[in-house]
Design a protein around this motif. Structure first.
Motif, short mmCIF file in Angstrom:
data_model
loop_
_atom_site.label_atom_id
_atom_site.label_comp_id
_atom_site.label_asym_id
_atom_site.label_seq_id
_atom_site.Cartn_x
_atom_site.Cartn_y
_atom_site.Cartn_z
N TYR A 17 -62.21 38.27 -1.02
CA TYR A 17 -63.19 37.75 -0.18
C TYR A 17 -62.89 38.61 1.27
O TYR A 17 -63.93 38.84 1.93
CB TYR A 17 -62.78 36.29 0.16
N ASP A 18 -61.46 38.86 1.30
CA ASP A 18 -61.38 39.60 2.86
C ASP A 18 -62.05 40.97 2.84
O ASP A 18 -62.59 41.30 3.98
CB ASP A 18 -59.71 39.83 2.93
N THR A 19 -62.08 41.86 1.75
CA THR A 19 -62.79 42.87 1.55
C THR A 19 -64.21 42.88 1.96
O THR A 19 -64.70 43.66 2.52
CB THR A 19 -62.33 43.55 0.18
N VAL A 20 -64.71 41.74 1.31
CA VAL A 20 -66.23 41.63 1.31
C VAL A 20 -66.29 41.28 2.87
O VAL A 20 -67.34 42.03 3.23
CB VAL A 20 -66.47 40.71 0.57
N ILE A 21 -65.58 40.53 3.60
CA ILE A 21 -65.83 40.32 4.84
C ILE A 21 -65.75 41.51 5.55
O ILE A 21 -66.76 41.94 6.54
CB ILE A 21 -64.95 39.33 5.41
N PHE A 35 -67.07 31.69 -1.07
CA PHE A 35 -66.91 33.05 -0.07
C PHE A 35 -67.32 32.51 1.20
O PHE A 35 -66.60 32.96 2.12
CB PHE A 35 -67.51 34.00 -0.81
N TYR A 36 -68.46 31.88 1.32
CA TYR A 36 -69.08 31.59 2.78
C TYR A 36 -68.02 30.63 3.39
O TYR A 36 -67.88 30.75 4.56
CB TYR A 36 -70.61 30.96 2.39
N GLU A 37 -67.66 29.77 2.55
CA GLU A 37 -66.84 28.78 3.42
C GLU A 37 -65.47 29.40 3.91
O GLU A 37 -64.99 29.24 4.95
CB GLU A 37 -66.18 27.70 2.28
N TYR A 38 -64.87 30.30 2.99
CA TYR A 38 -63.66 31.01 3.31
C TYR A 38 -64.09 31.95 4.45
O TYR A 38 -63.32 31.98 5.60
CB TYR A 38 -63.10 31.72 2.11
N MET A 39 -65.10 32.73 4.35
CA MET A 39 -65.30 33.49 5.45
C MET A 39 -65.62 33.03 6.79
O MET A 39 -65.31 33.10 7.85
CB MET A 39 -66.69 34.28 5.34
N MET A 40 -66.14 31.61 6.76
CA MET A 40 -66.33 30.89 8.32
C MET A 40 -65.09 30.33 8.56
O MET A 40 -64.73 30.50 9.74
CB MET A 40 -67.49 29.86 7.96
N GLN A 41 -64.15 29.95 7.83
CA GLN A 41 -62.86 29.46 7.86
C GLN A 41 -62.07 30.49 8.69
O GLN A 41 -61.43 30.34 9.55
CB GLN A 41 -62.17 29.06 6.89
N GLN A 42 -62.31 31.77 7.85
CA GLN A 42 -61.49 32.99 8.57
C GLN A 42 -62.05 33.33 10.19
O GLN A 42 -61.37 33.71 11.11
CB GLN A 42 -61.55 34.21 7.65
N ALA A 43 -63.39 33.24 10.00
CA ALA A 43 -63.95 33.60 11.32
C ALA A 43 -63.59 32.79 12.42
O ALA A 43 -63.30 32.98 13.59
CB ALA A 43 -65.63 33.28 11.25
N MET A 44 -63.24 31.36 12.00
CA MET A 44 -62.85 30.17 13.13
C MET A 44 -61.51 30.56 13.52
O MET A 44 -61.16 30.70 14.74
CB MET A 44 -63.00 29.02 12.40
N LYS A 45 -60.82 30.85 12.50
CA LYS A 45 -59.40 31.18 12.89
C LYS A 45 -59.39 32.33 13.73
O LYS A 45 -58.34 32.47 14.52
CB LYS A 45 -58.47 31.65 11.55
N SER A 46 -59.87 33.60 13.40
CA SER A 46 -59.66 34.69 14.41
C SER A 46 -60.64 34.87 15.28
O SER A 46 -60.82 35.82 16.05
CB SER A 46 -59.79 35.79 13.27
N ASP A 47 -61.56 33.65 15.60
CA ASP A 47 -62.41 33.32 16.71
C ASP A 47 -63.24 34.60 16.43
O ASP A 47 -63.56 35.45 17.70
CB ASP A 47 -62.00 33.47 18.15
N ASN A 48 -63.95 35.08 15.52
CA ASN A 48 -64.93 36.12 15.26
C ASN A 48 -66.18 35.70 15.74
O ASN A 48 -66.84 35.20 15.06
CB ASN A 48 -64.79 36.57 13.88
N LYS A 49 -66.49 36.30 16.92
CA LYS A 49 -67.98 35.92 17.34
C LYS A 49 -69.08 36.31 16.49
O LYS A 49 -70.15 35.59 16.63
CB LYS A 49 -68.05 36.50 18.79
#
Ligand code: GDP
Ligand code: MG
Lengths: 675, 382
Positions: B186-190, B217-231
């Motif tokens: 997932y990280d690689t895809v993000i 994947f989508y859930e994971y990506m949004m979680q990660q985005a939240m964590k890292s505050d990816n605008k």
């Protein structure tokens, strides 16, 4: 002569495998003539019984015969010394005196020092005993005796078995120089400068596999009976000694059927009843599943282990487990039933010898699963096209139907008609069992439920499993171990799991990984279903620990083989397709996904050579414009990147494949020629 | 693409000035320019100058050159178009007949002169300049361990990134390695999405997979985005659309583009239209085989009988090196249109165009059955 009988039985399996091979996937219309013409079958199917091998196999176990051979073997001492060696028992002799044992150990030490890791331990042991613990003589023996299972010509290649990859390249180069057609298959990968696709497109003759060039393997060419006798003895004898005498028979069983038919529950419950899951764990599953409101899935949790599978209550990847019955050691593959996970189901089914087809007896549910959109039919067809010839049909959840005899028979009849007419299984090879995976009725003991007892007196599930006949294992062919998983072990070694498709392998061997063309050393092999940790034979599910490579150099679909007998690698080949009930006709240029064992790859039908008769193989039309459902044809396929394949007649497991498109299985195929 | 000037006489001779505005326009240019055409564009030329003392220095000057094209080179990934030919208009730096290589670039005007602008070429200019045809779309097709990050514009599907990560399977008593592998994947895809998807241009990002991969994947990506505050990801949340596909291979894009959810959200894209036409062809091949034909020979015969209802041609056929070959297909197109048939020119960069290319590049659905044609063997053209 119980052994003789069992051997015969095995041979019989093989024979009807070939005989019926063409029968699966038949439409009802042409079921009348579904036996294949022997002539055509012979052309494409490998049949051991037709070579002299079987006779030798039996003769080879006769000690008198061996002595005779030894007497007149002066002229061929090399080959004979091999043979003598192989007939010595490998086990550390238990009746050894302390002094002998010390000498043996000392001798082994010396041998290990000198040979490094290039010669597997059992061979060192053999040689040491043979030489009466004299290390010099033992070395001589080891040197003279190529431990390979192939004909004598292998010596040339085997010499200095610890060759580096460069040496290997050079060797393959020399070997292949003699026959140009072999070049593209192996060497292109080894010599990265040459364009593989370009050069491989023009070659392909009958003599296309490097293996044949190096040393015509007895099962592939027509050697004199004597030769094949010697070449065959080794692995077969090993196998006999290792497996037939002491251990239980190995059986790989896949559990298939429509989603929610109760496969995981059935198997989880069976494993629990067989003592494979302890009370404490089971209790834990019950508690935890209750907590998330999935109480009815407690038994399924035994096999559905990932968080995702448990929360959704659905199997996604094959769950592997094992249990033992009185006479068998069973490796259980619990396949996912959901349509989207059929690629994983294919992985499971291609490793299986036999299958349990589970259907939900509940009114309406059976019907849904059995309709054209359901997976019951697709799974059965796939399993058959992947080599499953015996099937147990579990009419599950019969508790929901009040254990109705009528319902059981209704379902059995419907399935029976489908399996024999469309799938091509013989009635005698299919058994129907009423069960409940949830209540555990009729799993390991005769029914206790009165309603069921009143009309059913047949076998319980375990009895059915007991009665499955394991197929003959092609132990004497060159090694092919196909990789289904790559993972990290505790040490720095790379672990792969997979199935030994044919041949046998021992810890300590140097192996070649194709299509990567990387060499590695096999540090250990652990069989899922046999206790031995040194040797694995055809049919075994194994975990192999590899040294000398990086994890990225092995992948799903990689094949481990002996460096001198590399598996062919190609991107283009001719195949005979058996087209399923497709919605849209297949034309040239048709993009498909090619599935072989656990590997899937983008592929394309590049050419329709001819449509052929489903049973006789007779050409009906050259260059057809398209292939319609339930037809059969010769086509050229091209995969997006090089993969390991074999001709179907050589190694079935690597010579068959399935094609899928838009979520449906559209055809099964056999490779008939590598281009 | 912007057209700044057009002058074509009644015989089809003339010139058109075009301004490529995005990378896709260079693909159009590639399909327009044929060997023998003349192209005028601004370029950089290395010139040798001799000083009074006799020593020579070389310098680079910007100048406008016209060359007659002898070789055309297109790099699909970089969308770079390179033309090679001889100079036809002498200027102070470059002699008549001298060789020069022109690189056509975005936002730099060029003028194309053709002795004969055929209907297919003119249509290409028109459609390239039609702003309504732009629906930029990113699509991620994935399955466990495999993902293709694609950009779909009206004329091309470009694979921007292929992600392959080996995920250990679940094993008895050890589901951990599997989960770890999944996250690595997932990280690689993000990473790939962030690197290759320009959210300012792209109106929609499709995430397609079998099973629950897309949701997970989508859930994971949004979680990660939240964590890292990816605008970037958080702000464009609304652009993601999850759809089902049967696999993670590129060809599954066909199913994705046909998905009702997608067709509803995106007004008919050219890519989706092509998928639909090809689908119709295959359905006809099944239900009424004598009304569906492919291969030049069969299709031409059908055309002679004025039988073609829909003609599908891959644009790769119009890029034929020999002028004569292009003419065959242009004539076919014109003739089908004259007879009231519908013509669809497929982009060979879309998945269905790729498939049509393999199916000889030309196929037709007929108005009425021609059973006799079925009997004729297909020739091995292509
Ligand atoms: N009544 C009844 N329910 C069952 C039986 N076997 C399984 N189930 C239920 O069927 C559902 C699906 O079971 P599962 O094992 O996950 O099915 P799978 O998808 O085939 O593996 C679960 O809720 C089970 O509790 C049975 O024999 N009787
Ligand atoms: Mg399950």
């Amino acid at each position: 002569m119980s052994r003789h009988r069992s051997v015969r039985g095995l041979n019989y399996d093989e024979e009807y495998d070939d005989y019926y091979c063409d029968a699966y996937g038949h439409s009802v219309e042409d079921s009348a003539n579904f036996c294949a013409s022997p002539g055509f079958e012979q052309q494409y199917m490998f049949d051991r019984s037709k070579s002299t091998a079987m006779g030798d196999y039996i003769v080879g176990t006769n000690p008198d015969e061996e002595d005779d051979d030894d007497d007149d073997s002066d002229g061929k001492d090399k080959a004979m010394s091999r043979r003598r060696l192989d007939s010595v028992h490998v086990e550390f002799p238990s009746n050894l005196s302390p002094t002998s044992e010390a000498r043996l150990k000392e001798c082994l030490e010396v041998l290990r020092d000198i040979s490094g890791e290039s010669i597997p331990e059992p061979f060192l042991l053999n040689a040491a005993i043979e030489a009466n613990y004299d290390s010099n003589i033992a070395l001589q023996i080891l040197h003279d005796k190529p431990r390979n299972t192939e004909g004598p010509s292998i010596d040339i290649v085997r010499e200095g078995s610890d060759a580096s990859l460069d040496d290997l390249k050079a060797k393959l180069e020399t070997i292949c120089r003699e026959d140009k057609s072999a070049r593209p298959k192996v060497l292109d990968k080894l010599a990265p400068s040459t364009s593989r696709t370009a050069s491989s497109s023009k070659s392909g003759s009958s003599c296309s596999t490097p293996r044949m060039i190096i040393s015509p393997s007895p099962s592939l060419s027509k050697p004199s009976p004597r030769e094949s006798h010697k070449a065959k003895l080794d692995p077969v004898a090993e196998y006999e000694k290792e497996r037939k005498s002491s251990q239980k028979q190995c059986l790989n069983m896949v559990v298939i059927g429509h989603v929610d038919a109760g496969k995981s529950t059935l198997m989880g419950h069976l494993l629990f009843k067989m003592g494979q899951v302890n009370q404490k764990t089971m209790h834990k599953y019950e508690q935890e599943s209750k907590k998330v409101g999935k109480q009815s899935f407690a038994f399924a949790w035994v096999l559905d282990e990932t968080g995702e599978e448990r929360t959704r209550g659905i199997t996604m990847d094959v769950g592997l487990s094992k249990f033992e019955t009185k006479t068998k050691s069973v490796t259980l593959l619990d396949a996912p039933g959901h349509k989207d996970f059929i690629p994983n189901m294919i992985t499971g089914a291609s490793q299986a010898d036999v299958a349990l087809l589970v259907v939900d007896a509940t009114r309406g549910e059976f019907e849904t699963g059995f309709e054209s959109g359901g997976q019951t039919r697709e799974h059965a067809l796939l399993a058959r096209s992947l080599g499953v010839l015996q099937m147990g049909v579990v009419v599950n959840k019969l508790d929901n139907e009040g254990w109705s005899k009528q319902r059981f028979e209704e379902i059995s009849h419907k399935i029976s008609a489908f399996l024999t007419k469309h799938v091509g299984l013989r009635d005698a090879d299919v058994v129907y069992i009423p069960c409940s995976g949830l209540t555990g009725e009729n799993l390991i003991s005769p029914p206790t439920n009165d309603a069921l007892k009143s009309w059913y007196s047949g076998p319980c599930l375990v009895d059915v499993i007991e009665k499955f006949r394991p197929p003959e294992r092609p132990v004497s062919k060159p090694l092919r171990l196909s990789v289904t998983d790559v993972f990290k072990g505790v040490s720095s070694l790379v672990n792969v799991s997979g199935k030994v498709e044919c041949g046998f392998v021992q810890a300590g061997e140097r192996l070649l990984i194709m299509p990567q063309a990387e060499q590695c050393i096999l540090k250990a092999v652990a069989c899922e279903n046999a206790s031995s940790g040194m040797t694995a034979f055809a049919g075994d599910q194994v975990v192999a620990s590899l040294a000398g490579i990086e994890a990225q150099n092995v992948s799903l679909g990689s094949v481990l083989c002996e460096p001198q007998c590399p598996v062919p690698v190609a991107t283009r080949f001719v195949a005979r397709l058996v087209v399923f009930g497709i919605e849209i006709p297949i034309t040239r240029g048709f993009p498909v996904i090619f599935h072989q064992n656990s590997m899937s790859e983008q592929a394309m039908v590049v050419k329709l050579i001819a449509s052929v008769h489903r049973s006789t193989g007779e050409i009906l039309k050259n260059k057809p414009r398209c292939l319609l459902k339930n037809s059969s044809a010769l086509v050229v396929l091209e995969v997006a990147r090089p993969i390991c394949i074999e001709l179907y007649k050589d190694v079935k497991e690597l010579g068959r494949f399935t094609l899928r498109c838009s979520g449906a299985t559209i055809a099964a195929g056999m490779i008939t020629e590598i281009l | 693409m912007k057209q700044t000037y057009r002058d074509i006489d009644k015989d089809g001779k003339g010139q058109v000035s075009l301004m490529p505005e995005e990378s896709e326009d260079l693909w159009h240019a590639y399909n327009l320019i044929a060997i023998g055409d003349c192209v005028t564009a601004s370029t950089i030329r290395k010139v040798q100058q001799e000083s009074a003392t006799g020593s020579s220095t070389s310098s680079r000057v910007r100048t406008t050159l016209t060359i007659q094209v002898e070789a055309i080179d297109f790099d699909t990934q970089a969308c770079a178009l390179r033309l090679k030919g001889r100079n036809t208009v002498e200027n102070q730096y470059v002699k008549m007949g001298a060789y020069h290589t022109l690189d056509l670039e975005q936002n730099r005007k060029f003028t194309l002169f053709k002795v004969h602008w055929d209907s297919v070429a003119i249509e290409r200019v028109d459609s390239a300049c039609d702003p309504t045809q732009h629906a930029d779309l990113a699509a991620v097709v994935m399955q466990d361990g495999l993902a293709f990050i694609c950009l779909v514009t009206s004329a091309m599907t470009l694979v921007r990134n292929k992600v392959e990560v080996q995920i250990p399977r679940k094993r008895k008593g050890n589901a951990q390695q599997h989960e770890k592998g999944l996250h690595r994947f997932y990280d690689t895809v993000i990473q790939g999405i962030l690197r290759h998807v320009n959210f300012e241009v792209v109106k929609c990002v499709l995430i397609a997979s079998p099973g629950f991969v897309k949701d997970q994947f989508y859930e994971y990506m949004m979680q990660q985005a939240m964590k890292s505050d990816n605008k970037v990801l958080l702000d464009n949340r609304g652009k993601f659309l999850l759809v089902h596909s049967s696999s993670g291979f590129k060809h599954a894009l066909k199913e994705v583009l046909m998905d009702p959810v997608v067709t509803m959200k995106l007004a008919d894209t050219k890519a989706a239209g092509e998928v639909k036409s090809l689908e119709a062809f295959y359905v006809m091949l099944k239900t009424e085989p004598s009304r569906a034909f492919y291969g030049l020979k069969h299709v031409q015969k059908a055309n002679e009988a004025q039988a073609i209802e829909t003609l599908m041609v891959s644009d790769s056929l119009f890029r034929a090196q020999e002028v004569g070959k292009r003419k065959i297909y242009v004539d076919l197109v014109d003739s089908v249109r004259d007879n009231g048939g519908d013509v669809k020119i497929f982009s060979s960069l879309h998945v269905s165009g790729e498939q049509l290319d393999q199916l000889t590049g030309v196929a037709a659905i007929l108005r009425f059955p021609m059973p006799d044609l079925e009997e004729e063997e297909i020739s091995d053209e292509d």
